[in-house]
Design a protein around this motif. Structure first.
Motif, short mmCIF file in Angstrom:
data_model
loop_
_atom_site.label_atom_id
_atom_site.label_comp_id
_atom_site.label_asym_id
_atom_site.label_seq_id
_atom_site.Cartn_x
_atom_site.Cartn_y
_atom_site.Cartn_z
N TRP A 130 5.64 -3.54 4.88
CA TRP A 130 7.03 -3.39 5.86
C TRP A 130 6.85 -1.46 6.48
O TRP A 130 6.72 -1.24 7.19
CB TRP A 130 6.86 -4.86 7.28
N ARG A 133 4.44 0.68 5.40
CA ARG A 133 3.54 1.42 6.08
C ARG A 133 3.78 1.72 7.26
O ARG A 133 3.39 2.84 8.34
CB ARG A 133 3.41 -0.49 6.74
N GLY A 192 -4.04 -6.57 12.45
CA GLY A 192 -2.64 -6.08 12.45
C GLY A 192 -2.78 -4.58 12.60
O GLY A 192 -1.34 -3.79 12.86
N GLN A 201 5.73 -6.59 12.71
CA GLN A 201 5.57 -6.58 11.28
C GLN A 201 5.15 -7.99 11.98
O GLN A 201 4.35 -9.56 11.73
CB GLN A 201 7.07 -7.94 11.05
N ASN A 204 1.41 -11.95 6.70
CA ASN A 204 1.27 -12.00 5.34
C ASN A 204 0.16 -11.54 4.98
O ASN A 204 -0.31 -10.92 3.97
CB ASN A 204 2.22 -12.76 4.35
N LEU A 207 -1.12 -7.43 5.90
CA LEU A 207 -0.50 -6.46 5.66
C LEU A 207 -1.19 -5.98 4.25
O LEU A 207 -1.07 -4.69 4.56
CB LEU A 207 0.84 -6.76 4.61
N ARG A 211 -2.13 -1.93 4.30
CA ARG A 211 -2.15 -1.33 3.12
C ARG A 211 -3.23 -0.08 2.23
O ARG A 211 -3.03 1.03 2.35
CB ARG A 211 -0.92 -1.68 1.66
N ASP A 246 2.41 -5.00 -1.46
CA ASP A 246 2.40 -5.92 -0.39
C ASP A 246 3.25 -7.36 -0.04
O ASP A 246 3.11 -8.31 0.52
CB ASP A 246 0.83 -6.71 -1.09
N GLN A 248 6.60 -9.64 0.25
CA GLN A 248 7.38 -9.39 1.44
C GLN A 248 9.01 -9.10 1.40
O GLN A 248 9.84 -9.18 2.17
CB GLN A 248 7.44 -10.45 2.60
#
Length: 249
Positions: A130, A133, A192, A201, A204, A207, A211, A246, A248
């Protein structure tokens, strides 16, 4: 041009001849600047060498009479983040991406602020995927290459349940539901994209798509030569799962 007391962040430093360094700095008021730091031999030069390490926040004096500015003085403003493992790789990516996409001598105050925020998020150990990104989004925005995240390239509202590719010139393009898996692999969920635009955010599951979609945009602007950090990430991904960026934590 004379720079006095200019705040900056060190992006990269490499040896030049026997006693000097070539340093790239993202400065607060003048954008990316190339510095030539001469005479860094002996114990008296150690504080200056320490101040010119990547991710270091500095204040410096320099005189620019050509492509490179001659460094006159520099001091560290704080302790650089002590990063290890994946966070260290993320810091390398942060600096390499900034170095590759920003032109020299072009003031970028929004990018400077975004870099400062990201540096502190890395220091604090915030989720890497996060954190990066958000920086990619802010970097594109600062360079005038970003998107309106709430609508697609045709002006239609983003559907949270749909999937989108990011066209670097057009913006988000919605994928048809009958597209093959290979075509969908580089796509992000609408949910997303909306979260990214709202600085919220994502979950999961969203994400990894973000990316991959953002990497396609960055690769377009970088040109045929990719990033060394991508190669390094790729090597780590082969050796470990889940994928590095990817994760967290």
């Amino acid at each position: 041009m004379r720079l006095t007391g200019e705040p900056g962040f060190v992006l990269h430093a490499r040896p030049w001849r026997e006693t000097s360094l070539l340093v790239e700095v993202l400065s607060a008021n003048h954008g990316r600047i190339g510095l030539l730091a001469r005479g860094l031999r002996g114990p008296r030069s150690q504080p200056l060498r320490a101040a010119l390490q990547p991710l270091q926040s500095i204040r410096f004096d320099a005189v620019q009479r050509g492509e490179l500015a001659q460094l006159r003085a520099a001091e560290a403003l704080d302790a650089a983040p002590r990063l290890t493992g994946e966070a260290m790789m993320a810091g390398f990516y942060l600096n390499e991406l900034t170095l590759r996409l920003t032109p020299r001598d072009d003031p970028q105050p929004d990018l400077f602020a975004a870099y400062a925020r990201t540096r502190e998020r890395l220091r604090a150990g915030e989720p890497l995927a996060w954190t990066l990104r958000r920086f990619e989004r802010d970097l594109l925005d600062a360079l005038g290459l970003g998107f309106e995240w709430s609508v697609d390239g045709d002006g239609e509202p983003i559907d949270p349940a749909a999937r989108y590719r990011l066209d670097p010139e057009h913006g988000p393009r919605r994928l048809l539901s009958d597209r093959g898996q290979a075509d969908r692999s580089g796509a992000a969920t609408g949910r997303g994209l909306l979260d990214l635009g709202a600085d919220r955010q994502p979950g999961n599951a969203d994400l990894p798509g973000l990316r991959r979609a953002m990497r396609g945009v960055l690769a377009h602007h970088l040109g045929p030569r990719g990033l060394k950090s991508w190669e390094m990430f790729g090597g780590l991904q082969k050796a470990a799962s889940p994928q590095l960026l990817d994760r967290q934590d």
